[in-house]
Design a protein around this motif. Structure first.
Motif, PDB file in Angstrom:
ATOM      1  N   GLY A 188       0.789  -1.228   0.000  1.00  0.00           N
ATOM      2  CA  GLY A 188       0.000   0.000   0.000  1.00  0.00           C
ATOM      3  C   GLY A 188       0.816   1.269   0.000  1.00  0.00           C
ATOM      4  O   GLY A 188       0.464   2.251  -0.628  1.00  0.00           O
ATOM      5  N   ALA A 189       1.959   1.293   0.677  1.00  0.00           N
ATOM      6  CA  ALA A 189       2.749   2.522   0.787  1.00  0.00           C
ATOM      7  C   ALA A 189       3.258   2.976  -0.576  1.00  0.00           C
ATOM      8  O   ALA A 189       3.434   4.173  -0.820  1.00  0.00           O
ATOM      9  CB  ALA A 189       3.920   2.301   1.733  1.00  0.00           C
ATOM     10  N   GLU A 190       3.510   2.026  -1.480  1.00  0.00           N
ATOM     11  CA  GLU A 190       4.053   2.374  -2.790  1.00  0.00           C
ATOM     12  C   GLU A 190       2.995   2.918  -3.739  1.00  0.00           C
ATOM     13  O   GLU A 190       3.316   3.393  -4.819  1.00  0.00           O
ATOM     14  CB  GLU A 190       4.715   1.136  -3.417  1.00  0.00           C
ATOM     15  CG  GLU A 190       5.907   0.638  -2.611  1.00  0.00           C
ATOM     16  CD  GLU A 190       6.447  -0.667  -3.161  1.00  0.00           C
ATOM     17  OE1 GLU A 190       5.938  -1.105  -4.208  1.00  0.00           O
ATOM     18  OE2 GLU A 190       7.366  -1.229  -2.547  1.00  0.00           O
ATOM     19  N   ALA A 191       1.741   2.844  -3.315  1.00  0.00           N
ATOM     20  CA  ALA A 191       0.665   3.307  -4.189  1.00  0.00           C
ATOM     21  C   ALA A 191       0.683   4.809  -4.401  1.00  0.00           C
ATOM     22  O   ALA A 191       0.002   5.326  -5.282  1.00  0.00           O
ATOM     23  CB  ALA A 191      -0.692   2.887  -3.619  1.00  0.00           C
ATOM     24  N   ASN A 192       1.476   5.523  -3.596  1.00  0.00           N
ATOM     25  CA  ASN A 192       1.577   6.977  -3.781  1.00  0.00           C
ATOM     26  C   ASN A 192       2.282   7.326  -5.088  1.00  0.00           C
ATOM     27  O   ASN A 192       2.224   8.465  -5.534  1.00  0.00           O
ATOM     28  CB  ASN A 192       2.323   7.608  -2.600  1.00  0.00           C
ATOM     29  CG  ASN A 192       1.480   7.594  -1.329  1.00  0.00           C
ATOM     30  OD1 ASN A 192       0.292   7.886  -1.375  1.00  0.00           O
ATOM     31  ND2 ASN A 192       2.088   7.237  -0.206  1.00  0.00           N
ATOM     32  N   ARG A 193       2.975   6.353  -5.645  1.00  0.00           N
ATOM     33  CA  ARG A 193       3.647   6.582  -6.926  1.00  0.00           C
ATOM     34  C   ARG A 193       3.121   5.524  -7.895  1.00  0.00           C
ATOM     35  O   ARG A 193       3.766   4.498  -8.146  1.00  0.00           O
ATOM     36  CB  ARG A 193       5.163   6.484  -6.752  1.00  0.00           C
ATOM     37  CG  ARG A 193       5.674   7.435  -5.656  1.00  0.00           C
ATOM     38  CD  ARG A 193       7.145   7.237  -5.388  1.00  0.00           C
ATOM     39  NE  ARG A 193       7.959   7.820  -6.441  1.00  0.00           N
ATOM     40  CZ  ARG A 193       9.292   7.739  -6.465  1.00  0.00           C
ATOM     41  NH1 ARG A 193       9.937   7.103  -5.515  1.00  0.00           N
ATOM     42  NH2 ARG A 193       9.974   8.289  -7.453  1.00  0.00           N
ATOM     43  N   PRO A 194       1.926   5.749  -8.455  1.00  0.00           N
ATOM     44  CA  PRO A 194       1.208   4.715  -9.221  1.00  0.00           C
ATOM     45  C   PRO A 194       2.006   4.076 -10.346  1.00  0.00           C
ATOM     46  O   PRO A 194       2.006   2.856 -10.499  1.00  0.00           O
ATOM     47  CB  PRO A 194      -0.014   5.469  -9.764  1.00  0.00           C
ATOM     48  CG  PRO A 194      -0.206   6.591  -8.813  1.00  0.00           C
ATOM     49  CD  PRO A 194       1.159   6.989  -8.373  1.00  0.00           C
ATOM     50  N   MET A 195       2.700   4.904 -11.164  1.00  0.00           N
ATOM     51  CA  MET A 195       3.390   4.337 -12.319  1.00  0.00           C
ATOM     52  C   MET A 195       4.551   3.455 -11.872  1.00  0.00           C
ATOM     53  O   MET A 195       4.762   2.361 -12.408  1.00  0.00           O
ATOM     54  CB  MET A 195       3.892   5.446 -13.245  1.00  0.00           C
ATOM     55  CG  MET A 195       4.380   4.938 -14.591  1.00  0.00           C
ATOM     56  SD  MET A 195       3.067   4.054 -15.484  1.00  0.00           S
ATOM     57  CE  MET A 195       4.032   3.270 -16.765  1.00  0.00           C
ATOM     58  N   LEU A 196       5.317   3.898 -10.853  1.00  0.00           N
ATOM     59  CA  LEU A 196       6.426   3.080 -10.355  1.00  0.00           C
ATOM     60  C   LEU A 196       5.911   1.793  -9.743  1.00  0.00           C
ATOM     61  O   LEU A 196       6.509   0.731  -9.901  1.00  0.00           O
ATOM     62  CB  LEU A 196       7.237   3.873  -9.313  1.00  0.00           C
ATOM     63  CG  LEU A 196       8.115   5.001  -9.878  1.00  0.00           C
ATOM     64  CD1 LEU A 196       8.820   5.725  -8.746  1.00  0.00           C
ATOM     65  CD2 LEU A 196       9.119   4.449 -10.865  1.00  0.00           C
ATOM     66  N   TRP A 197       4.767   1.907  -9.049  1.00  0.00           N
ATOM     67  CA  TRP A 197       4.195   0.693  -8.453  1.00  0.00           C
ATOM     68  C   TRP A 197       3.785  -0.294  -9.551  1.00  0.00           C
ATOM     69  O   TRP A 197       4.030  -1.497  -9.441  1.00  0.00           O
ATOM     70  CB  TRP A 197       2.974   1.065  -7.600  1.00  0.00           C
ATOM     71  CG  TRP A 197       2.345  -0.157  -6.991  1.00  0.00           C
ATOM     72  CD1 TRP A 197       2.696  -0.787  -5.848  1.00  0.00           C
ATOM     73  CD2 TRP A 197       1.267  -0.905  -7.565  1.00  0.00           C
ATOM     74  NE1 TRP A 197       1.915  -1.895  -5.653  1.00  0.00           N
ATOM     75  CE2 TRP A 197       1.022  -2.000  -6.693  1.00  0.00           C
ATOM     76  CE3 TRP A 197       0.485  -0.784  -8.699  1.00  0.00           C
ATOM     77  CZ2 TRP A 197       0.031  -2.946  -6.921  1.00  0.00           C
ATOM     78  CZ3 TRP A 197      -0.498  -1.717  -8.945  1.00  0.00           C
ATOM     79  CH2 TRP A 197      -0.724  -2.790  -8.059  1.00  0.00           C
ATOM     80  N   LEU A 198       3.165   0.225 -10.608  1.00  0.00           N
ATOM     81  CA  LEU A 198       2.738  -0.634 -11.712  1.00  0.00           C
ATOM     82  C   LEU A 198       3.946  -1.306 -12.384  1.00  0.00           C
ATOM     83  O   LEU A 198       3.929  -2.506 -12.650  1.00  0.00           O
ATOM     84  CB  LEU A 198       1.980   0.185 -12.765  1.00  0.00           C
ATOM     85  CG  LEU A 198       0.460   0.284 -12.610  1.00  0.00           C
ATOM     86  CD1 LEU A 198      -0.097   1.292 -13.605  1.00  0.00           C
ATOM     87  CD2 LEU A 198      -0.170  -1.081 -12.829  1.00  0.00           C
ATOM     88  N   LEU A 199       4.990  -0.513 -12.630  1.00  0.00           N
ATOM     89  CA  LEU A 199       6.197  -1.069 -13.256  1.00  0.00           C
ATOM     90  C   LEU A 199       6.811  -2.152 -12.383  1.00  0.00           C
ATOM     91  O   LEU A 199       7.186  -3.233 -12.862  1.00  0.00           O
ATOM     92  CB  LEU A 199       7.213   0.039 -13.514  1.00  0.00           C
ATOM     93  CG  LEU A 199       6.889   1.031 -14.632  1.00  0.00           C
ATOM     94  CD1 LEU A 199       7.885   2.191 -14.633  1.00  0.00           C
ATOM     95  CD2 LEU A 199       6.937   0.328 -15.977  1.00  0.00           C
ATOM     96  N   GLY A 200       6.907  -1.872 -11.072  1.00  0.00           N
ATOM     97  CA  GLY A 200       7.472  -2.843 -10.151  1.00  0.00           C
ATOM     98  C   GLY A 200       6.656  -4.120 -10.097  1.00  0.00           C
ATOM     99  O   GLY A 200       7.204  -5.231 -10.134  1.00  0.00           O
ATOM    100  N   GLY A 201       5.342  -3.962 -10.040  1.00  0.00           N
ATOM    101  CA  GLY A 201       4.464  -5.124  -9.965  1.00  0.00           C
ATOM    102  C   GLY A 201       4.572  -5.982 -11.212  1.00  0.00           C
ATOM    103  O   GLY A 201       4.660  -7.215 -11.144  1.00  0.00           O
ATOM    104  N   LEU A 202       4.599  -5.342 -12.382  1.00  0.00           N
ATOM    105  CA  LEU A 202       4.683  -6.084 -13.643  1.00  0.00           C
ATOM    106  C   LEU A 202       6.047  -6.756 -13.797  1.00  0.00           C
ATOM    107  O   LEU A 202       6.131  -7.897 -14.272  1.00  0.00           O
ATOM    108  CB  LEU A 202       4.411  -5.149 -14.833  1.00  0.00           C
ATOM    109  CG  LEU A 202       2.943  -4.710 -14.987  1.00  0.00           C
ATOM    110  CD1 LEU A 202       2.847  -3.488 -15.865  1.00  0.00           C
ATOM    111  CD2 LEU A 202       2.118  -5.847 -15.572  1.00  0.00           C
ATOM    112  N   CYS A 203       7.113  -6.061 -13.392  1.00  0.00           N
ATOM    113  CA  CYS A 203       8.445  -6.660 -13.495  1.00  0.00           C
ATOM    114  C   CYS A 203       8.563  -7.886 -12.585  1.00  0.00           C
ATOM    115  O   CYS A 203       9.107  -8.914 -12.966  1.00  0.00           O
ATOM    116  CB  CYS A 203       9.509  -5.640 -13.126  1.00  0.00           C
ATOM    117  SG  CYS A 203       9.771  -4.371 -14.387  1.00  0.00           S
ATOM    118  N   GLN A 204       8.034  -7.768 -11.368  1.00  0.00           N
ATOM    119  CA  GLN A 204       8.091  -8.910 -10.453  1.00  0.00           C
ATOM    120  C   GLN A 204       7.242 -10.063 -10.968  1.00  0.00           C
ATOM    121  O   GLN A 204       7.599 -11.224 -10.799  1.00  0.00           O
ATOM    122  CB  GLN A 204       7.621  -8.473  -9.055  1.00  0.00           C
ATOM    123  CG  GLN A 204       8.608  -7.550  -8.360  1.00  0.00           C
ATOM    124  CD  GLN A 204       8.199  -7.273  -6.930  1.00  0.00           C
ATOM    125  OE1 GLN A 204       7.878  -8.193  -6.178  1.00  0.00           O
ATOM    126  NE2 GLN A 204       8.215  -6.002  -6.555  1.00  0.00           N
TER     127      GLN A 204
END
Length: 379
Positions: free
Chosen positions: A363-379
């Motif tokens: 949840g804490a990373e949701a403040n930066r939506p695009m970075l969170w999306l990139l991180g989630g997709l890469c993982q």
């Protein structure tokens, strides 16, 4: 130049098919929109069994030409066509090949976004751009240019492909011409500066080359558009301007498109990034252009929660994954509503949900939506 006729009522022309070293003569008897019953009777006397004659007329004369007392008079002709059908008959095979390729581009899982109309009201259904292209034309709405604005990734190309594939599927009277940046890499820079060549090149791009079109693009477009045979969707107006590296100015191209629509009575839709539009077309010029040409500006609005739910339900057949995608959307949306509401972001969220991406969510990373999306997709 007609060889015989009555001014403003009918005209008889001579022509020929030239194939290799042979020439096959024929005649065209054209009935003008102002033709009366007596005019049709007089003109029909020019039809004889000794020469091949094609009878052509505007669609507005359909009922007159098919009257019980007139139709038999035209039976000796080789054929009787509306102007639109006659022009399309010359490129029937190319149009069929073109339409098949257009149908293949139909977007999957398409959901109509809300669109801000020129009146300022947002509309979802019916799609206002589709209505603009297909609705019966009146004196006040014929010959108009529609401009669709949206930010990158908001769905301009997706909607453009939907518009042309839908028209091709449901309206066999119209041929939708799809023009976009993917077509231009095989064109010379000089040809790209010609609006007519750029539009006509779409036939070659889709493997439906019309050989005799080369060098006659301007006449071809004006004739077919005036006969109400085509509709044009020009996706990437901004990309076309940038690609020409200052050789053409935005307002000049807009004027050319608006003049083409006005001169032929057709409707044309172009798309552009909002940022390019606001930066490269001064507001004063926009107001003057719209006032002068009667053009319409539409804007794609960000997807809201209901749109997102509908998209995820269509895209993801698994209820659990649909629920996960909706949850991610609801968490990220307050951080940047305009960005999260773009079509390409919804697609990324659906990808993540499809792959079980909720397991990597913090949840804490949701403040930066695009970075969170990139991180989630890469993982």
């Amino acid at each position: 130049v007609p060889v015989k006729g009555k001014d403003g009522r009918w005209a008889l022309y001579r022509g020929s098919y030239n194939v290799h070293t042979s020439s096959y003569p024929f005649r065209v008897l054209y009935l003008n929109a102002a033709a009366t019953v007596d005019d049709v009777k007089t003109a029909s006397r020019e039809i004889s069994g000794t020469e091949e004659t094609h009878v052509v007329y505007p669609a507005s004369l359909d009922k007159l030409v098919q009257r019980n007392d007139l139709a038999p008079l035209l039976k000796q002709a080789k054929g009787v066509w509306t102007a639109r059908d006659y022009l399309v008959s010359f490129i029937k095979e190319e149009v069929q090949a073109y339409s098949a390729k257009i149908a293949d581009q139909a977007p999957r899982d398409y959901i109509d976004p809300k669109v801000e109309t020129p009146s300022g009201f947002p509309i979802k259904t019916p799609n206002p751009l589709l209505s603009f292209l297909r609705d019966p034309q009146s004196e006040g709405t014929s010959g108009r240019l529609g401009i669709l604005l949206a930010e990158p990734g908001q769905g301009k190309t997706y909607m453009s492909r939907y518009l042309v594939s839908h028209i091709s599927d449901v309206d066999k009277r119209l041929v939708p011409l799809m023009v976009d940046s993917s077509q231009w890499h095989t064109m010379s820079v000089e040809d790209q500066r010609s609006l007519a060549k750029t539009i006509a090149h779409s036939f070659r791009h889709f493997g439906a080359t019309i050989g005799w079109l080369d060098g006659h693009e301007e006449e071809f477009l004006r004739a077919t558009l005036k006969a109400d045979g085509f509709r044009i969707v020009f996706d990437g107006f901004d990309e076309s301007i940038l690609r020409n590296r200052g050789a053409v100015q935005p307002v000049e191209v807009l004027d050319a498109l608006a003049n083409l629509a006005n001169a032929t009575g057709t409707r044309i839709v172009i798309t552009s990034r909002t940022s390019f539009w606001n930066t490269n077309v001064p507001e004063a010029d926009v107001e003057s252009f719209i006032s002068r040409t009667g053009s319409f500006v539409f804007k794609i609005l960000p997807f809201d929660l209901e749109h997102a739910k509908n998209y995820f339900k269509r895209r993801l057949s698994d209820p659990e994954k649909t629920s996960a995608a909706i949850k991610m959307y609801e968490i990220l949306r307050p951080k940047n509503e305009a960005f999260i509401g773009r079509g390409f972001v919804l697609s990324l969220l659906a990808d993540l949900a499809q792959q079980g991406g909720m397991d990597v969510f913090h949840g804490a990373e949701a403040n930066r939506p695009m970075l969170w999306l990139l991180g989630g997709l890469c993982q």
